[in-house]
Structures are given as structure tokens and as C-alpha cells.
Design a protein around this motif. Structure first.
Motif, PDB file in Angstrom:
ATOM      1  N   ASP A  75      29.700  10.079 -26.542  1.00  0.00           N
ATOM      2  CA  ASP A  75      30.943   9.423 -26.951  1.00  0.00           C
ATOM      3  C   ASP A  75      32.092  10.046 -26.155  1.00  0.00           C
ATOM      4  O   ASP A  75      32.448  11.205 -26.362  1.00  0.00           O
ATOM      5  N   LYS A  76      32.653   9.265 -25.238  1.00  0.00           N
ATOM      6  CA  LYS A  76      33.672   9.800 -24.332  1.00  0.00           C
ATOM      7  C   LYS A  76      34.903  10.313 -25.082  1.00  0.00           C
ATOM      8  O   LYS A  76      35.590  11.201 -24.592  1.00  0.00           O
ATOM      9  N   MET A  77      35.170   9.748 -26.266  1.00  0.00           N
ATOM     10  CA  MET A  77      36.345  10.203 -27.011  1.00  0.00           C
ATOM     11  C   MET A  77      36.093  11.588 -27.599  1.00  0.00           C
ATOM     12  O   MET A  77      36.912  12.496 -27.447  1.00  0.00           O
ATOM     13  N   PHE A 133      41.332   2.635 -18.563  1.00  0.00           N
ATOM     14  CA  PHE A 133      40.908   2.286 -19.921  1.00  0.00           C
ATOM     15  C   PHE A 133      39.397   2.466 -20.000  1.00  0.00           C
ATOM     16  O   PHE A 133      38.679   2.054 -19.095  1.00  0.00           O
ATOM     17  N   LYS A 134      38.936   3.052 -21.116  1.00  0.00           N
ATOM     18  CA  LYS A 134      37.490   3.313 -21.220  1.00  0.00           C
ATOM     19  C   LYS A 134      36.922   3.020 -22.592  1.00  0.00           C
ATOM     20  O   LYS A 134      37.366   3.608 -23.587  1.00  0.00           O
ATOM     21  N   ALA A 135      35.919   2.183 -22.627  1.00  0.00           N
ATOM     22  CA  ALA A 135      35.070   2.105 -23.816  1.00  0.00           C
ATOM     23  C   ALA A 135      34.391   3.470 -23.910  1.00  0.00           C
ATOM     24  O   ALA A 135      34.032   4.054 -22.895  1.00  0.00           O
ATOM     25  N   GLY A 140      27.538   3.406 -16.932  1.00  0.00           N
ATOM     26  CA  GLY A 140      27.472   2.504 -15.792  1.00  0.00           C
ATOM     27  C   GLY A 140      28.761   1.717 -15.589  1.00  0.00           C
ATOM     28  O   GLY A 140      28.734   0.567 -15.148  1.00  0.00           O
ATOM     29  N   SER A 141      29.885   2.331 -15.934  1.00  0.00           N
ATOM     30  CA  SER A 141      31.209   1.732 -15.705  1.00  0.00           C
ATOM     31  C   SER A 141      31.465   0.445 -16.477  1.00  0.00           C
ATOM     32  O   SER A 141      32.404  -0.281 -16.168  1.00  0.00           O
ATOM     33  N   ARG A 142      30.656   0.147 -17.494  1.00  0.00           N
ATOM     34  CA  ARG A 142      30.939  -1.026 -18.325  1.00  0.00           C
ATOM     35  C   ARG A 142      32.123  -0.719 -19.251  1.00  0.00           C
ATOM     36  O   ARG A 142      32.166   0.323 -19.882  1.00  0.00           O
ATOM     37  N   PHE A 174      44.525   8.337 -14.400  1.00  0.00           N
ATOM     38  CA  PHE A 174      43.598   8.169 -13.286  1.00  0.00           C
ATOM     39  C   PHE A 174      43.846   9.271 -12.261  1.00  0.00           C
ATOM     40  O   PHE A 174      44.963   9.441 -11.775  1.00  0.00           O
ATOM     41  N   LEU A 175      42.800  10.027 -11.945  1.00  0.00           N
ATOM     42  CA  LEU A 175      42.939  11.133 -10.995  1.00  0.00           C
ATOM     43  C   LEU A 175      42.586  10.655  -9.597  1.00  0.00           C
ATOM     44  O   LEU A 175      41.478  10.155  -9.372  1.00  0.00           O
ATOM     45  N   GLU A 176      43.537  10.787  -8.672  1.00  0.00           N
ATOM     46  CA  GLU A 176      43.238  10.450  -7.287  1.00  0.00           C
ATOM     47  C   GLU A 176      42.462  11.620  -6.714  1.00  0.00           C
ATOM     48  O   GLU A 176      42.830  12.776  -6.926  1.00  0.00           O
ATOM     49  N   GLU A 178      38.411  13.055  -4.901  1.00  0.00           N
ATOM     50  CA  GLU A 178      37.075  12.873  -4.363  1.00  0.00           C
ATOM     51  C   GLU A 178      36.107  13.125  -5.520  1.00  0.00           C
ATOM     52  O   GLU A 178      36.147  14.172  -6.141  1.00  0.00           O
ATOM     53  N   GLU A 179      35.252  12.138  -5.767  1.00  0.00           N
ATOM     54  CA  GLU A 179      34.318  12.271  -6.888  1.00  0.00           C
ATOM     55  C   GLU A 179      33.018  12.923  -6.417  1.00  0.00           C
ATOM     56  O   GLU A 179      32.532  12.625  -5.339  1.00  0.00           O
ATOM     57  N   PHE A 180      32.486  13.812  -7.216  1.00  0.00           N
ATOM     58  CA  PHE A 180      31.139  14.331  -6.926  1.00  0.00           C
ATOM     59  C   PHE A 180      30.417  14.619  -8.236  1.00  0.00           C
ATOM     60  O   PHE A 180      31.035  14.696  -9.301  1.00  0.00           O
TER      61      PHE A 180
HETATM   62  N1  LIG Z   1      40.326   9.838 -15.060  1.00  0.00           N
HETATM   63  C1  LIG Z   1      39.748   9.233 -14.019  1.00  0.00           C
HETATM   64  N2  LIG Z   1      40.338   9.265 -12.798  1.00  0.00           N
HETATM   65  C2  LIG Z   1      39.791   8.630 -11.750  1.00  0.00           C
HETATM   66  N3  LIG Z   1      38.648   7.938 -11.791  1.00  0.00           N
HETATM   67  C3  LIG Z   1      38.002   7.868 -12.968  1.00  0.00           C
HETATM   68  C4  LIG Z   1      38.513   8.517 -14.138  1.00  0.00           C
HETATM   69  N4  LIG Z   1      37.666   8.255 -15.154  1.00  0.00           N
HETATM   70  C5  LIG Z   1      36.676   7.500 -14.634  1.00  0.00           C
HETATM   71  N5  LIG Z   1      36.867   7.252 -13.328  1.00  0.00           N
HETATM   72  C6  LIG Z   1      36.005   6.435 -12.446  1.00  0.00           C
HETATM   73  O1  LIG Z   1      35.232   5.549 -13.249  1.00  0.00           O
HETATM   74  C7  LIG Z   1      33.842   5.862 -13.159  1.00  0.00           C
HETATM   75  C8  LIG Z   1      33.147   5.699 -14.510  1.00  0.00           C
HETATM   76  O2  LIG Z   1      33.752   6.519 -15.472  1.00  0.00           O
HETATM   77  P1  LIG Z   1      32.914   7.479 -16.419  1.00  0.00           P
HETATM   78  O3  LIG Z   1      33.850   8.073 -17.394  1.00  0.00           O
HETATM   79  O4  LIG Z   1      32.114   8.415 -15.595  1.00  0.00           O
HETATM   80  O5  LIG Z   1      31.987   6.446 -17.204  1.00  0.00           O
HETATM   81  P2  LIG Z   1      30.462   5.965 -16.990  1.00  0.00           P
HETATM   82  O6  LIG Z   1      29.789   6.401 -18.249  1.00  0.00           O
HETATM   83  O7  LIG Z   1      30.552   4.491 -16.896  1.00  0.00           O
HETATM   84  O8  LIG Z   1      29.907   6.651 -15.796  1.00  0.00           O
HETATM   85  C9  LIG Z   1      33.813   7.287 -12.642  1.00  0.00           C
HETATM   86  O9  LIG Z   1      32.610   7.558 -11.971  1.00  0.00           O
HETATM   87  C10 LIG Z   1      35.020   7.310 -11.724  1.00  0.00           C
HETATM   88  O10 LIG Z   1      34.736   6.698 -10.476  1.00  0.00           O
END
Ligand SMILES: Nc1ncnc2c1ncn2[C@@H]1O[C@H](COP(=O)(O)OP(=O)(O)O)[C@@H](O)[C@H]1O
Ligand SMILES: [Mg+2]
Length: 386
Positions: A75-77, A133-135, A140-142, A174-176, A178-180
Motif C-alpha cells: 500500500d503506497k500510502m 497522482f497514485k492509486a 505496473g504504473s496503473r 514529481f522528482l526530476e 534518473e530512475e534506478f
Molecule cells: N515522485 C515521483 N517522481 C518522479 N517519478 C515518479 C514518482 N513516483 C513515481 N514515478 C514514476 O512512476 C513510476 C511508477 O510509480 P511507482 O510508485 O513505482 O508505482 P508502480 O507500483 O506502478 O511501479 C515510477 O517507476 C516512476 O517512473
């Protein structure tokens, strides 16, 4: 014993007993675990069964995460709440309730949107654009939508609503950057190793990981920092004995925790750990689930790349040709999930995979080149459905 809903899952091949049940039904799975008098319970590559594992571990006194930690990890919250409480470096967020729009019922569509925008503008005041915004209960980004400004609020709100089963969601800054990703393992509350990796992403409706490589080149100080954040985060989440699948964003030179799962990553990530360290990571995950002492240290560090095989079309496979040399030491594995004649889907999401390729080499560059070469020697012809 293997428990799963029926499907084309490779794990079935390893079970001397197979039980077709929904792994989310934790009361049922607990009943089975009791009856079987199991010694340990484990999953990999998906969050689906994580809460159930917690339930069973708690009830039977098995090593592994707890029911509470399982809930937090899915649960992301709850995750964000705990990160904030424990000072984990993460994007700022707000919890927003999904309302029935009772007041707006019967109102014109435009008016309803206006009301949503107004409420969100108030509740999100103080956060910096862009927002995301996040469910909280998806993967998988749904149900994950970026909003550059408040004119996107109504649309983002509706998208979240369509994708969640909860009556709330979160909005983050939203964080600008590099994702890893990183694979890791926590034993007795302590991080045993951290292996950052790069991700190849397919742009479908959202970004879908289709492959990974390691090592991911980061300065040692950044890796140490990420490890520190991970250590804080697992304490915050109450994860004390499980594999970890972590997402970070490197922003302004600092790693921020996006989210952490209480199990190993999918798309060949456990394989990536095995190859990199030169041991069988799955074996260690199982040993830990059995409560055996496990040493994750290694002298090896083998650059490697893994990639999913995908089809561009939906239809039946006409032929599969693999011209790779079986003796090639750099090719670790080429696996096909389907045979000629079987139905496959045009790739949109991870489960549409039709196989995978894993290669290793002395350097990352060589491994990358080998992957390209290996993929070039595989031909999968699919006859499109009409
Ligand atoms: N705070 C944030 N800042 C920038 N990008 C984000 C942020 N939160 C999510 N994202 C982008 O959205 C994608 C999916 O978010 P995430 O929270 O990982 O959910 P999921 O469970 O769908 O992977 C991340 O891999 C990233 O690319
Ligand atoms: Mg994620």
C-alpha cells in the motif's frame, strides 16, 4: 508444494504437490499451510501473495515478513506514511480521499470537474508542481498519472478512481532525475547487500520493464547513501526477513526512495543477482524462508544483462528459430515460454512475455553487445489473428 491459480507459470514444474488456489485468499492459504505443516513460505517477482505470506508467517511462527509489514509493502500510502515518520528520503506527499461526489451528483460534467479541481488545489497547497497522482494498491504504473498543473487534476483524479479499490489515493511531488532499481535482502532487520541495476523500459500505455542490467554505474557514495535509505526504509516498514525490490530516483545527486516491495524483482532480477554474485539467489531466498543462516557475501561481480522476448503481434507462433551457439559461454540462458502453434499476445505488459535471454561478460559493454547479437539470432514468427 506450489500454490497458485492455474496458468502458464514455471514454478509448477518444481512442486511435488500442486494446489490451485488464489494466493490472495490468506485464510484459505493459512488453512493449507497448517494442514501441510510447512517449514517456510516464499514468493518472488510479484506482490500478489505478499500479505498472505505475512499472515502465514505470523500464524505459524515462520521466518519472513509479518502481516502488518506485508500490508505496508503493498500500500503506497502506508509506505509513505512510515517513510515520513522515520525520516526516509522520499518525495513529499498528501493523502487525498476519493469522494462519492455526492454534492456534484446531477451537476454538469464541467461543473463536477471544477469542484474536484478546487478541492485538490486546496488540499495540495504547499506541494510543488509537477505532481504525480497514485492509486495506492496497484502496480505496473496503473492509476499513476503526472499532473503538470491543476488543469490536469480532474482527469488524473478520474484515472486514479478507475484503477483503485480504495477510497483514497496519494499525490506526490514529481522528482526530476534518473530512475534506478536495486535488489537487496534484509535479515533480522539488517540489509545484507544492495545491488543497484539499470532497467530497460518498453513504452506501452505506461513504462513497462522489459530487461535489466548490472552493475548500474553510480558513485560509491551514492550507493552507500541508497543503502542507508534502504536500511531506514525497511525499519520504517517493519520488513525484517525477506528479499527487497527497491525503486529509487537520483535527484539533485541524492537517491530518493520511490517504493520498496517485500520480495525479489520480476523480469529476471533474481537471475541478475545470481549471476552478478555467482551464486543461486533463489536458493538463498528459500534457505532464509526456512530460517537457515544465509551468507549473501560474494567475491564475484559479473556484469550481466537480461531481456524479455516479446511479440509485436497477437496470434499463434508459426516458428521459433534460435541460431545462437549452445557452447557460447557468455549466453547464460535462452528460454521460450511457448512453442510453435501456441497463442501469444502483442506485448503491452510483463505477463505477455514469451521468453527471456540472459547474457554475461567481463564488462557491461561486452554484455550489452552480446545481448544484441543473441537477440539478432532469435527469430519468432507470429501469424496475426484476423
Ligand atoms: N515522485 C515521483 N517522481 C518522479 N517519478 C515518479 C514518482 N513516483 C513515481 N514515478 C514514476 O512512476 C513510476 C511508477 O510509480 P511507482 O510508485 O513505482 O508505482 P508502480 O507500483 O506502478 O511501479 C515510477 O517507476 C516512476 O517512473
Ligand atoms: Mg514501481
Amino acid at each position: 508444494m506450489v500454490v497458485s491459480v492455474p496458468g502458464n507459470y514455471p514454478g509448477f514444474a518444481f512442486g511435488d504437490k500442486i494446489c490451485y488456489e488464489d494466493t490472495r485468499d490468506y485464510e484459505k492459504i493459512l488453512e493449507i499451510a497448517r494442514a501441510e505443516n510447512i517449514d517456510g513460505i516464499v514468493t518472488t517477482g510479484t506482490d500478489v501473495a505478499v500479505v498472505t505470506i505475512g499472515k502465514v508467517c505470523d500464524a505459524l511462527g515462520l521466518p519472513g515478513l509479518s502481516f502488518e509489514a506485508g500490508k505496508v509493502a503493498t500500500d503506497k500510502m502506508l509506505m509513505k506514511q512510515n517513510y515520513e515518520k522515520h525520516g526516509v528520503r522520499t518525495a513529499r506527499y498528501r493523502r487525498i480521499s476519493l469522494e462519492e461526489d455526492s454534492k456534484e451528483n446531477g451537476a454538469a460534467e464541467g461543473n463536477k470537474d471544477f469542484q474536484i479541481i478546487k478541492r485538490l488545489e486546496q488540499e495540495l497547497a504547499g506541494l510543488q508542481f509537477p505532481l504525480i497522482f497514485k492509486a495506492v494498491d496497484t502496480s505496473g504504473s496503473r492509476g499513476i498519472v503526472k499532473a503538470e498543473n491543476s488543469s490536469k487534476f480532474a482527469e488524473a483524479y478520474q484515472r486514479v478512481r478507475e484503477n483503485t479499490r480504495k477510497d483514497y489515493f496519494i499525490v506526490e511531488e514529481f522528482l526530476e532525475g534518473e530512475e534506478f532499481g536495486a535488489q537487496s535482502f534484509v535479515s533480522q532487520g539488517k540489509i545484507q547487500f544492495i545491488l543497484p541495476h539499470g532497467d530497460y523500459v518498453f513504452q506501452g500505455d505506461t513504462g513497462v520493464p522489459i530487461g535489466h542490467w548490472a552493475p548500474y554505474e553510480l558513485e560509491q557514495s551514492v550507493i552507500e547513501d541508497a543503502k542507508e535509505q534502504l536500511q531506514k526504509a525497511v525499519i520504517a516498514m517493519g520488513l525484517d526477513n525477506c528479499a527487497l525490490n527497491a525503486d529509487f530516483i537520483l535527484s539533485g545527486g541524492k537517491p530518493y526512495v520511490l517504493e520498496i516491495g517485500g520480495r525479489a524483482g520480476a523480469t529476471c532480477l533474481a537471475e541478475l543477482v545470481s549471476l552478478y554474485y555467482g551464486y543461486n539467489y533463489y536458493e538463498k531466498i528459500i534457505q532464509a524462508a526456512l530460517g537457515l543462516p544465509v551468507d549473501f557475501a560474494s567475491q564475484e561481480a559479473n556484469p550481466n544483462v537480461g531481456m524479455l522476448l516479446r511479440s509485436e503481434k497477437t496470434g499463434s507462433i508459426r516458428k521459433i528459430v534460435n541460431k545462437n551457439d549452445r557452447e557460447d559461454k557468455q549466453i547464460v540462458e535462452i528460454q521460450f515460454d511457448y512453442q510453435a502453434g501456441e497463442q501469444v499476445q502483442a506485448f503491452r505488459v510483463g505477463p505477455h512475455r514469451i521468453g527471456h535471454v540472459v547474457v554475461k561478460a567481463d564488462t557491461l559493454e561486452e554484455a550489452r553487445a552480446k545481448m544484441e547479437e543473441a537477440l539478432g539470432k532469435i527469430e519468432i514468427e507470429v501469424e496475426e489473428e484476423h
